[in-house]
Structures are given as C-alpha cells and as structure tokens.
Write an enzyme that holds these catalytic residues in place. Structure first.
Site, mmCIF file in Angstrom:
data_model
loop_
_atom_site.group_PDB
_atom_site.id
_atom_site.type_symbol
_atom_site.label_atom_id
_atom_site.label_comp_id
_atom_site.label_asym_id
_atom_site.label_seq_id
_atom_site.Cartn_x
_atom_site.Cartn_y
_atom_site.Cartn_z
ATOM 1 N N PHE A 132 94.608 43.571 59.942
ATOM 2 C CA PHE A 132 94.708 44.590 58.894
ATOM 3 C C PHE A 132 95.605 44.067 57.760
ATOM 4 O O PHE A 132 96.695 43.558 58.009
ATOM 5 C CB PHE A 132 95.286 45.879 59.486
ATOM 6 C CG PHE A 132 95.164 47.062 58.576
ATOM 7 C CD1 PHE A 132 93.962 47.762 58.479
ATOM 8 C CD2 PHE A 132 96.232 47.483 57.803
ATOM 9 C CE1 PHE A 132 93.837 48.859 57.628
ATOM 10 C CE2 PHE A 132 96.110 48.576 56.944
ATOM 11 C CZ PHE A 132 94.909 49.260 56.858
ATOM 12 N N ASP A 203 100.960 46.122 66.788
ATOM 13 C CA ASP A 203 100.542 47.234 65.947
ATOM 14 C C ASP A 203 99.523 48.056 66.745
ATOM 15 O O ASP A 203 98.418 47.584 67.022
ATOM 16 C CB ASP A 203 99.938 46.717 64.632
ATOM 17 C CG ASP A 203 99.647 47.847 63.652
ATOM 18 O OD1 ASP A 203 99.426 48.992 64.111
ATOM 19 O OD2 ASP A 203 99.635 47.589 62.436
ATOM 20 N N TYR A 228 98.193 59.287 62.110
ATOM 21 C CA TYR A 228 97.096 60.112 61.582
ATOM 22 C C TYR A 228 95.712 59.680 62.048
ATOM 23 O O TYR A 228 94.723 60.233 61.605
ATOM 24 C CB TYR A 228 97.143 60.144 60.049
ATOM 25 C CG TYR A 228 97.205 58.788 59.373
ATOM 26 C CD1 TYR A 228 96.077 58.001 59.247
ATOM 27 C CD2 TYR A 228 98.403 58.298 58.859
ATOM 28 C CE1 TYR A 228 96.127 56.761 58.634
ATOM 29 C CE2 TYR A 228 98.477 57.059 58.243
ATOM 30 C CZ TYR A 228 97.338 56.296 58.132
ATOM 31 O OH TYR A 228 97.404 55.074 57.536
ATOM 32 N N LYS A 229 95.651 58.677 62.932
ATOM 33 C CA LYS A 229 94.331 58.253 63.441
ATOM 34 C C LYS A 229 94.036 59.024 64.736
ATOM 35 O O LYS A 229 93.824 60.227 64.678
ATOM 36 C CB LYS A 229 94.319 56.741 63.602
ATOM 37 C CG LYS A 229 94.365 56.060 62.229
ATOM 38 C CD LYS A 229 94.554 54.575 62.271
ATOM 39 C CE LYS A 229 94.583 54.031 60.852
ATOM 40 N NZ LYS A 229 95.133 52.673 60.768
ATOM 41 N N ARG A 377 81.469 51.492 60.544
ATOM 42 C CA ARG A 377 82.276 51.792 61.734
ATOM 43 C C ARG A 377 81.976 53.206 62.221
ATOM 44 O O ARG A 377 81.919 54.148 61.429
ATOM 45 C CB ARG A 377 83.774 51.696 61.414
ATOM 46 C CG ARG A 377 84.254 50.315 61.040
ATOM 47 C CD ARG A 377 85.779 50.242 61.054
ATOM 48 N NE ARG A 377 86.399 51.315 60.275
ATOM 49 C CZ ARG A 377 87.710 51.504 60.160
ATOM 50 N NH1 ARG A 377 88.546 50.696 60.799
ATOM 51 N NH2 ARG A 377 88.201 52.487 59.430
HETATM 52 C C1 LIG Z 1 95.819 52.267 59.674
HETATM 53 C C2 LIG Z 1 96.620 51.031 59.874
HETATM 54 C C3 LIG Z 1 97.828 50.879 59.200
HETATM 55 C C4 LIG Z 1 98.253 51.931 58.208
HETATM 56 O O1 LIG Z 1 99.409 51.661 57.563
HETATM 57 P P1 LIG Z 1 100.015 52.775 56.559
HETATM 58 O O2 LIG Z 1 101.336 52.269 56.250
HETATM 59 O O3 LIG Z 1 99.980 54.074 57.303
HETATM 60 O O4 LIG Z 1 99.110 52.869 55.390
HETATM 61 C C5 LIG Z 1 98.564 49.730 59.456
HETATM 62 N N1 LIG Z 1 98.137 48.801 60.344
HETATM 63 C C6 LIG Z 1 96.960 48.942 60.997
HETATM 64 C C7 LIG Z 1 96.518 47.898 61.955
HETATM 65 C C8 LIG Z 1 96.176 50.051 60.774
HETATM 66 O O5 LIG Z 1 95.007 50.192 61.392
#
Ligand SMILES: *Cc1c(COP(=O)(O)O)cnc(C)c1O
Length: 410
Positions: A132, A203, A228-229, A377
């Site tokens: 990511f 992560d 939030y996921k 997805r």
């Molecule tokens: C969704 C996600 C993030 C989100 O980071 P924010 O700081 O909340 O925008 C970070 N890392 C991964 C791997 C994600 O899937």
C-alpha cells in the site's frame, strides 16, 4: 475433474447456507441501504446501528450537556485506551499494548521511527515494492526523503526472505495485500526477521476483523491497523497501534505531543514520555469518531473470528466457483491467490475494462471497487453479507459482461 463430478452451485445451495449461518443475526446490527449488495467492507465498513446511536448520545448528552466535564465524567480521556483494549482482543494482544490514535499513516510513521531508534546500528527499512503506497511513502520519508542515512529496500514478495539480511532494522509489511488479498505468513516472517535481528511492523489494515490474528502467538514487535475497514468504525475514524510489552521501556515516539507526556496535566516544561503505549499518543483524540468505533467493536461480541473467517472463506470460494461455472467466457482472470486460505477477505479479478465494468456494477447496486490498472475488488464481510448476496452479485456481473452493459456508463 472434481468440478465435473459435482453439480453446479445453485442459489438454493447458498440460501440453505444462509439458513444455517450462525452469523446471520449480526446483519440486523447494521443499517444497510435498500437495493445494495455491498462488496466493499474491506474499504469502508457500513454503519453499525450502535455507532449511530452512540454518536447521537455523545453529541447530545456528553458534548451538548456535559461540555468540558465529559473528559472525566464520561471518561473521554481514557477512551483511546479502552477502545485499544477492545481491539487487542481481536489481534491476540494484551489490553495495555494497544492504543487508538491518529490515522494508520501517522501511526506507521511513529512506529517506523521507533523501530529505527531500537536498531541504531542498522540502516535498512525493508518493504514490499507494491505494498500500500502510504506504507512505502512513509518508509521513504524516514530514509532518503528526510535526508537521513537510512535506506529503503523495496523487494518483490518472493524476494522478501532473501532480502532479510543482518543490515535490516525493520521489515514493514501488510498482513493482507490491499490489491491481491495475498496473506503473508505472519509467524514465519516474524521468526525469520528475528533470526536476523530485525523488527517487524505489521500493517493489519486489511486483516483486522476479518481473520484471527495472534500477535503474541507469533512474538510480534509492532503493528498498526485501520478502524474503518472490517472494524466498521466509520470514515476516517482513529486507527490503532500495537507495541509489544517487552519494548515498552525503550520504544520512543518521534511525535512528542503533550498527551504522550507522563503527566499531561502537570503542564511541565520538559517532555517525559508516558509509560507504555500511552507515549504514542500525541494530541487530543477525536472523541466523536472514536465513540463510533467503540460502539462498532461491540458487534464483535456477537461473533467469533473463527466463524467470521470460516464464512469469509466459504463466500470467496463460492464467488470464485460461480464465476468459473456461470461466466465461462468471461475474460476475467484471478489476481488473488487461487487457494482461499492464502488470501484475506477479498477477491481481485482482472478485466481489461475493469473500471467500466465496476461502474456498471455500481450502477446496478453491486458495490465493489477498482484499483489500477485493471483490478476489480470484491470484499467479503461475513457480519452483514449473505451467501445469496454472492449469488446475486455474480449474476449481475454475468449480465454486465454478457450484455456488455459496461459499454454504456450512466
Ligand atoms: C487502508 C490502508 C491504510 C490507510 O491509511 P490511512 O492513514 O487511514 O489513510 C494504510 N495501510 C494499508 C495497508 C491500508 O490498507
């Protein structure tokens, strides 16, 4: 071979699974719009009714009536730790090892920086080349980007083990890959890193709430994750961070804000880090969205991660099978690992016109998402999705592809 001996999966088969599903009652805990089949809980979880009620209560009573007294009267000041303790149960951590704070991105920066200080004689931050972006960008800011003498080493997944040499300070890695859903072996990679003297920062954004995580079981060092996921805490709600107890004395936050101070309300001149994970707090917590996350986590009191994982595997397996059986000439190819146990809780399908196809699906109430260059997805969130949603979603995908409905976007 086996496929040809079994009969094709029918909608009735899936309806029977719904009837036997121990998680079916959890759907009632969410406010879901009519006419939508939601396959995007891996990106933004829907609204739990408990979160809506809690936010109204915190707004009207605690903020509206309690005013500043609510910091103590309603325990706002301890909320980041209390919510952290709830998340700890989902990730195999002790309650005092998890804090909710800031965003995942900011937490990545804090813990990566802490990791580098914990390994002062090492220079390398190791990341996956297609992980990511925010994870890689932040690793970059702590290497060349910030003119430090650290080096960012980016490698492909199959080169990770080899790249884990004795110059690596920290390996920073998504447990589940955001595009392909590939699931890393947390135990094996943590062991390998520790054998080389490196730390690992996991992560958990795409795995927390979707499958069982045993941070203690694998002797994990550091972790961050998203609220939030699959945790359904609401758009932009605070993220969390985990620091193993054995690192609590040594680990330091680079963001030495006042709420990470040992005694914030002494308003002392000199900074002294709070004990344990509290030192990774920085500024005032976002109480309204933290309250939404707090209530969203109560949904997990009604469901075991074991049942969630089992249903998620069955859903993604069914989706995959229905695509094969019902869309034989579909020109779709699987971008996720073919073995469901090797992936998290979504499926990525490639299609040359993936973007237009996804728009056509969303037009027809099937909400998934798209990641460049050509990935669609489809997320599986067993708390509120039904097995028949999988059938209906694939059926609409079939119509969109067979009738080439993606050619006329509205
Ligand atoms: C969704 C996600 C993030 C989100 O980071 P924010 O700081 O909340 O925008 C970070 N890392 C991964 C791997 C994600 O899937």
């Amino acid at each position: 071979m086996i496929q040809s001996l079994t009969t094709a999966l029918s909608r009735d088969d899936l309806a029977r699974r719904d009837a036997e599903d121990p998680l079916a009652p959890c759907r009632e805990l969410f406010q879901l719009p009519q006419g939508v089949l939601y396959f995007d809980g891996n990106s933004l979880g829907p609204l739990p009714k408990g979160s809506r009620d809690r936010v109204l209560e915190v707004t009207d009573k605690q903020w509206g009536q309690g005013l500043i007294r609510s910091w103590s009267l309603h325990g706002w000041i301890d909320l980041p730790r209390r919510v952290g303790a709830k998340i700890a149960r989902l990730i195999g951590a002790q309650p005092h090892e998890v804090l909710t704070a800031d965003s995942t991105s900011v937490n990545l920066f804090k813990l990566l920086s802490a990791a580098l200080r914990l390994r002062p004689d090492r220079r390398v931050i190791l990341c996956l080349e297609d992980d990511f972006p925010t994870d890689r960008y932040l690793a970059w800011s702590l290497s060349d980007g910030a003119a430090t003498d650290h080096e960012l080493r980016l490698v492909a997944a199959d080169a990770l083990a080899e790249a884990l040499r004795d110059d690596v300070a920290v390996l920073c890695l998504s447990h589940v890959h955001y595009k392909t859903a590939a699931l890393h072996d947390m135990a094996a990679l943590t062991r390998l890193a520790h054998e080389q003297g490196a730390l690992v920062l996991w992560d958990l954004s795409h795995s927390v709430g979707a499958l069982e995580i045993e941070l203690h079981g694998v002797d994990a060092d550091l972790a961050v994750g998203c609220g939030y996921k699959f945790l359904n805490g609401g758009p932009g709600c605070p993220a969390f961070l985990f620091v193993a107890e054995r690192l609590h004395d040594e680990a330091r936050s680079p963001l030495t804000g006042w709420l990470g101070h040992e005694e914030p309300f002494a308003f002392a001149d000199a900074y002294r880090p709070a004990r344990g994970v509290d030192r990774f707090a920085c500024g005032t917590p976002s109480i309204l969205s933290l309250a939404a996350l707090d209530a969203a986590l109560d949904v997990f009191d009604h469901a075991s991660l074991d049942d969630i994982r089992r249903k998620s595997l069955a859903m993604s397996e069914s989706f995959q099978r229905l695509v094969d059986e019902r869309l034989p000439d579909h020109r779709l190819s699987l971008a996720s690992p073919a073995d469901p146990t090797k992936r998290g809780s979504h499926l990525a399908l490639r299609h040359r016109e993936g973007f237009s196809v996804m728009l056509a699906l969303i037009d027809r109430g099937v909400i998934g998402d798209f990641r460049p260059p050509n990935l669609m997805r489809f997320g599986f969130a067993p708390l509120y999705q039904r097995y028949t949603d999988v059938w209906d979603g694939v059926e609409i995908l079939r119509q969109v592809l067979e009738q080439e409905l993606w050619r006329n976007p509205t």
